[in-house]
Design a protein around this motif. Structure first.
Motif, PDB file in Angstrom:
ATOM      1  N   LEU A 129       0.541  -1.262   0.581  1.00  0.00           N
ATOM      2  CA  LEU A 129      -0.095   0.260  -0.025  1.00  0.00           C
ATOM      3  C   LEU A 129       0.768   1.428  -0.138  1.00  0.00           C
ATOM      4  O   LEU A 129       1.167   1.407   1.060  1.00  0.00           O
ATOM      5  N   ASP A 130       0.837   2.302  -0.884  1.00  0.00           N
ATOM      6  CA  ASP A 130       1.459   3.358  -0.572  1.00  0.00           C
ATOM      7  C   ASP A 130       1.547   4.267   0.393  1.00  0.00           C
ATOM      8  O   ASP A 130       2.470   4.916  -0.060  1.00  0.00           O
TER       9      ASP A 130
ATOM     10  N   GLY B 189      -7.184  -7.180   9.934  1.00  0.00           N
ATOM     11  CA  GLY B 189      -8.063  -7.435   8.521  1.00  0.00           C
ATOM     12  C   GLY B 189      -8.929  -6.307   8.521  1.00  0.00           C
ATOM     13  O   GLY B 189      -8.857  -5.883   7.209  1.00  0.00           O
ATOM     14  N   LEU B 190      -9.659  -5.644   9.540  1.00  0.00           N
ATOM     15  CA  LEU B 190     -10.354  -4.638   9.461  1.00  0.00           C
ATOM     16  C   LEU B 190      -9.317  -3.753   9.121  1.00  0.00           C
ATOM     17  O   LEU B 190     -10.057  -2.709   8.388  1.00  0.00           O
ATOM     18  N   LEU B 191      -8.398  -3.549   9.284  1.00  0.00           N
ATOM     19  CA  LEU B 191      -7.836  -2.774   9.320  1.00  0.00           C
ATOM     20  C   LEU B 191      -7.150  -2.285   7.694  1.00  0.00           C
ATOM     21  O   LEU B 191      -7.236  -1.027   7.283  1.00  0.00           O
ATOM     22  N   ALA B 192      -6.751  -3.474   7.573  1.00  0.00           N
ATOM     23  CA  ALA B 192      -6.284  -3.915   6.189  1.00  0.00           C
ATOM     24  C   ALA B 192      -7.448  -2.867   5.019  1.00  0.00           C
ATOM     25  O   ALA B 192      -6.893  -2.825   3.903  1.00  0.00           O
ATOM     26  N   GLU B 193      -8.487  -3.806   5.298  1.00  0.00           N
ATOM     27  CA  GLU B 193      -9.683  -3.101   4.262  1.00  0.00           C
ATOM     28  C   GLU B 193     -10.392  -1.802   4.087  1.00  0.00           C
ATOM     29  O   GLU B 193     -10.105  -1.312   3.128  1.00  0.00           O
ATOM     30  N   ALA B 194     -10.030  -0.881   5.565  1.00  0.00           N
ATOM     31  CA  ALA B 194      -9.829   0.324   5.309  1.00  0.00           C
ATOM     32  C   ALA B 194      -9.234   1.060   4.368  1.00  0.00           C
ATOM     33  O   ALA B 194      -9.130   1.929   4.615  1.00  0.00           O
ATOM     34  N   LEU B 195      -7.749   0.400   5.080  1.00  0.00           N
ATOM     35  CA  LEU B 195      -6.528   0.965   4.245  1.00  0.00           C
ATOM     36  C   LEU B 195      -6.521   0.944   2.434  1.00  0.00           C
ATOM     37  O   LEU B 195      -6.736   1.841   1.690  1.00  0.00           O
ATOM     38  N   ARG B 196      -7.505  -0.065   1.755  1.00  0.00           N
ATOM     39  CA  ARG B 196      -7.266  -0.613   0.795  1.00  0.00           C
ATOM     40  C   ARG B 196      -8.511   0.330   0.422  1.00  0.00           C
ATOM     41  O   ARG B 196      -8.335   0.995  -0.701  1.00  0.00           O
TER      42      ARG B 196
END
Length: 440
Positions: free
Chosen positions: A352-353, A424-431
């Motif tokens: 993620l940039d 997992g939830l934070l990864a979705e939010a970041l994407r």
């Protein structure tokens, strides 16, 4: 004529009508949290959230911890308030425990109601003991919202006035990966910061009273220097008779996992002269305080009391909470589960940039966000992630210069399963946030 009843104002509208405009709220639609249990909280609409911020690192052990609830209820049933003008068994017992845990020899403990008040008291003690109003503070620091602590805060987002009763000199070293020394090795970084400190002290008139420093900068975005920096600073300070105040309001009680106090990562030459604490020890009750060598603590020449500091109810809560923390080795849990969470977050953010850095230790983790394709801090990205995480049932915090860093600090009883869920939830939010930024 048909009467159309008016809709009653929302709680948010009522908040805006009677509270200050600078009392900021998270989220475009601010949350009203009504109850919690363990690591979860619920809002007024019945939505459940995994709490990765703990009321700004304050719900240290768990929401609705039975031992704390019982201690508060039983003490409230006996007597709610006496003040420091009377002997208090709960206050003496908690002071004994904290003095023994502090590592400071011949320690004395003074209780306050907040971290701001604790740091304010530490500044009073240090300046009185040294007969000087000069204070060394770290760039990017935060120490509270009173007149004196705002005056030494090195983060412009949280320092609304330049007026101060103190002369503040800001030192390099609190932020490892930005600034003029960022490209140096840890050893050379420490040497450069020490040289900067030495040079600054040569330019000052009179004796400096103290250095105040957070071992891990909280509001600053969970930034930290290399281990050993404050030990190296201490050698310089000792030559000049300057006191060291370790602001442990956010780092204390084992949250960093590796150590019970943040200063212990810099412990080559012993404990600080003063240590301040608050937040987590009360698990939501208003407890703060200062630990200092008797020589320093007893240096005040006038009477002083605290009407609400050390109240029977908050002391009972602090004792129950501290006992639970130690008996269940929550420091060890912070080290184990926090280490897993940091590695998981580094893995999910690798491509993620907008994530410049994942940093921290234990259950005190920061993610610095930038505008994709640049090294420019992005408060917009942080706000987008905060909203996207909330929509998915995860509460996190913000910090850093301009609010471009995410702050993750769950209750220290966090389980492995909950760490995986939150990552997992934070990864979705970041994407989601990266996609939104790419689209604009």
């Amino acid at each position: 004529m048909t009467h159309v009843p008016h809709e009653p104002p929302t709680l948010h509208a009522r908040h805006q009508a009677v509270l200050p405009s600078w009392l900021s709220l998270y989220y475009e639609r601010p949350l009203e949290l009504t109850h919690g249990e363990g690591r979860y909280v619920w809002d007024a609409e019945g939505n459940r959230y995994l709490d990765f911020f703990g009321g700004i690192l304050t719900t240290m052990t768990a929401h609705a911890l039975p031992e704390v609830t019982k201690a508060v209820s039983e003490q409230a049933g006996r007597i709610l308030h006496t003040s420091t003008l009377y002997l208090s068994r709960p206050m003496v017992e908690l002071a004994e425990r904290i003095a023994a845990l502090s590592g400071i020899p011949d320690a004395r403990v003074f209780f306050t109601t907040s971290g701001t008040e604790a740091n304010d008291t530490a500044l009073l003690l240090a300046t009185t003991h040294r007969r000087s109003n000069q204070i060394l503070a770290m760039r990017n620091s935060y120490h509270g919202r009173s007149f004196s602590t705002v005056g030494i805060t090195g983060n412009q987002s949280w320092s609304p006035t330049s007026l101060s009763p103190l002369q503040t000199l800001y030192v390099h070293g609190g932020v490892r990966s930005r600034g003029p020394y960022a490209e140096l090795s840890d050893r050379d970084f420490i040497a450069a910061c020490v040289a900067d400190l030495e040079d600054m002290l040569q330019q000052t008139a009179g004796g400096v009273a103290a250095l105040i420093a957070e071992p891990v900068q909280g509001v600053g975005g969970f930034t930290a220097p290399p281990d050993g920096l404050y030990a190296a600073f201490r050698e310089v300070l000792a030559r000049h008779g300057i006191l060291w105040i370790s602001d442990e309001v956010q780092t204390g009680w084992g949250r960093t996992g590796d150590h019970f106090w943040g200063w212990q990562a810099h412990a080559d030459n012993g404990p600080p002269d003063l240590l301040t604490f608050a937040k987590g020890i009360g698990n939501g009750m208003s407890v703060g305080g200062v630990v200092a060598r008797a020589e320093v603590m007893n240096s005040l020449t006038a009477n002083s009391i605290s009407t609400f500091g050390g109240s029977p109810v908050t002391m009972a809560a602090g004792l129950a909470n501290l006992n639970h923390l130690l008996e269940h080795d929550l420091q060890g849990n912070a080290r184990r589960v926090g280490g897993l969470l940091i590695e998981r977050l580094r893995a999910v953010t690798a491509g993620l940039d907008l994530v410049r850095e994942v940093r921290g230790r234990g259950l005190m983790i920061g993610l610095e966000l930038v505008r994709p394709g640049t090294d420019e801090p992005s408060p917009e990205a942080a706000s987008l992630v905060l909203e996207a995480a909330r929509e998915r049932g995860l509460l996190i915090g913000k910090g850093g210069q301009g609010g471009a860093s995410l702050r993750i600090a769950p209750p220290m009883s966090l389980t492995v399963a909950e760490a995986e869920e939150g990552a997992g939830l934070l990864a979705e939010a970041l994407r989601t946030a990266q996609g939104t930024l790419a689209g604009t």
